[in-house]
Design a protein around this motif. Structure first.
Motif, PDB file in Angstrom:
ATOM      1  N   ARG A 100     -82.062 -21.810  35.358  1.00  0.00           N
ATOM      2  CA  ARG A 100     -83.042 -20.747  35.544  1.00  0.00           C
ATOM      3  C   ARG A 100     -82.926 -20.180  36.954  1.00  0.00           C
ATOM      4  O   ARG A 100     -82.778 -20.913  37.936  1.00  0.00           O
ATOM      5  CB  ARG A 100     -84.457 -21.297  35.324  1.00  0.00           C
ATOM      6  CG  ARG A 100     -85.573 -20.303  35.644  1.00  0.00           C
ATOM      7  CD  ARG A 100     -86.950 -20.929  35.566  1.00  0.00           C
ATOM      8  NE  ARG A 100     -87.388 -21.143  34.191  1.00  0.00           N
ATOM      9  CZ  ARG A 100     -87.599 -22.323  33.628  1.00  0.00           C
ATOM     10  NH1 ARG A 100     -87.376 -23.421  34.334  1.00  0.00           N
ATOM     11  NH2 ARG A 100     -88.028 -22.421  32.394  1.00  0.00           N
TER      12      ARG A 100
ATOM     13  N   GLU B 185     -84.633 -15.203  34.854  1.00  0.00           N
ATOM     14  CA  GLU B 185     -83.388 -15.327  34.105  1.00  0.00           C
ATOM     15  C   GLU B 185     -83.221 -16.784  33.671  1.00  0.00           C
ATOM     16  O   GLU B 185     -83.083 -17.682  34.508  1.00  0.00           O
ATOM     17  CB  GLU B 185     -82.211 -14.884  34.967  1.00  0.00           C
ATOM     18  CG  GLU B 185     -80.880 -14.845  34.243  1.00  0.00           C
ATOM     19  CD  GLU B 185     -79.750 -14.404  35.166  1.00  0.00           C
ATOM     20  OE1 GLU B 185     -78.662 -14.119  34.645  1.00  0.00           O
ATOM     21  OE2 GLU B 185     -79.963 -14.342  36.395  1.00  0.00           O
TER      22      GLU B 185
ATOM     23  N   ASP C 193     -76.366  -7.959  35.786  1.00  0.00           N
ATOM     24  CA  ASP C 193     -76.272  -7.857  34.325  1.00  0.00           C
ATOM     25  C   ASP C 193     -74.990  -8.494  33.791  1.00  0.00           C
ATOM     26  O   ASP C 193     -74.586  -8.227  32.649  1.00  0.00           O
ATOM     27  CB  ASP C 193     -76.339  -6.392  33.900  1.00  0.00           C
ATOM     28  CG  ASP C 193     -75.188  -5.554  34.465  1.00  0.00           C
ATOM     29  OD1 ASP C 193     -74.520  -6.038  35.404  1.00  0.00           O
ATOM     30  OD2 ASP C 193     -74.968  -4.436  33.960  1.00  0.00           O
TER      31      ASP C 193
END
Length: 312
Positions: free
Chosen positions: A22, A26, A130
């Motif tokens: 984590r 995210e 991303d």
């Protein structure tokens, strides 16, 4: 023993829906990390990467690093792990000396204003926020390439001592699948006594041996969760993370524990009533007085892993 990446596939088979890594909001579950690493493996094969090839990782963001790290290992390649803070010239020299042909590197931002300089033959893949969304579109390779215990899995770089010239060849340290498997086992069982219910908040760079051995690999082996602070300088936010995510182990350099001790000294309620049970440092405190001050304020024992990782 075999490919170190088998630890991930085995754990994903046991606890697929548990969080694995984590960073802020995210989060990758074990199933998600297994799938992402399989996509990385598929992408590497599509780029012609074969067992024994060197693949550079110049990044420290835990979710992307974990997917790339285990993806490289899945195809039997060697992860050449470099800190984004090493500097342009040293990064270039190290990747060149190690024979790296493909490199995943963080893009430039405010914290890393200068992108690493890569050798001419080394194909660069930029890792942005991303990146994992892009990886999900890559072809999957779910299998594992068998590797002998003594074959190299990871190559790390040891920065020179202050004032010493940088020798890329001398700074290179190769770690075999056996060495990393054993280190993960010792860290998970003897040092940290990790359980699937544990959450490790790590301030250790993923690019360092300590970050890989005592946090990432140990956590994956045990089926626990690894959390990385979004802003390492915001200790107040980290204290909230410890409470919100039920963090049980705090990992990092000694400076991290000193900083937390200072925070709690001025705001004693910061970590009161948390599930924190242990601290693990890459180096021992300089004195017993320092250890007593830190452990007394945090309210948990502090163990050192320098003997296991060389302090890196």
């Amino acid at each position: 023993m075999s490919n170190l990446a088998a630890n991930l596939t085995d754990t994903a088979g046991r606890v697929p829906h548990r969080p694995a890594v984590r960073l802020g909001r995210e989060v990758l579950t074990y199933a998600g990390l297994d799938e992402a690493s399989a996509c990385v493996a598929g992408g590497l094969i599509a780029h012609g990467v074969r067992p024994g090839d060197r693949v550079g990782l110049v990044l420290d963001r835990a979710p992307a690093f974990a997917a790339l790290y285990y993806g490289v290992l899945r195809v039997g390649a060697v992860a050449v792990v470099v800190s984004p803070q090493l500097g342009r010239d040293k990064t270039h020299d190290f990747l060149d000396a190690s024979g790296t042909r493909l490199c995943f590197a963080e893009g430039s931002d405010a914290a890393q204003p200068t992108e690493p300089d890569l050798p001419a033959r080394c194909l660069r893949v930029t890792v942005g926020p991303d990146f994992l969304d892009q990886v999900a579109l890559w072809p999957q390779h779910a299998g594992l390439v068998h590797r002998a215990d003594d074959e190299t899995a990871v190559v790390t770089v040891a920065p020179p001592a202050d004032g010493d010239p940088f020798d890329a060849a001398a700074a290179s340290t190769g770690l075999s699948h056996r060495e990393l498997q054993l280190a993960a086992f010792i860290a998970a069982t003897l040092l940290l006594d990790l359980k699937p219910s544990d959450t490790v908040l790590s301030y250790a760079p993923m690019s360092g041996t300590f970050g890989q051995t005592c946090t990432l690999n140990a956590v994956i082996l045990a089926g626990a969760a690894l959390s990385q602070p979004l802003n390492p300088d915001d200790l107040t936010a980290a204290a909230r993370t410890i409470d919100q995510h039920g963090v049980t182990i705090l990992a990092g350099e000694l400076a991290v524990f000193s900083a937390f001790s200072a925070l709690l000294h001025t705001a004693p309620r910061g970590l009161s009533g948390t599930t924190l049970r242990l601290g693990v440092s890459s180096r021992p405190p300089p004195s017993e007085e320092t250890r007593t001050r830190i452990t007394g304020t945090l309210g948990v024992p502090l163990v050192e892993a320098e003997w296991l990782t060389g302090g890196h």
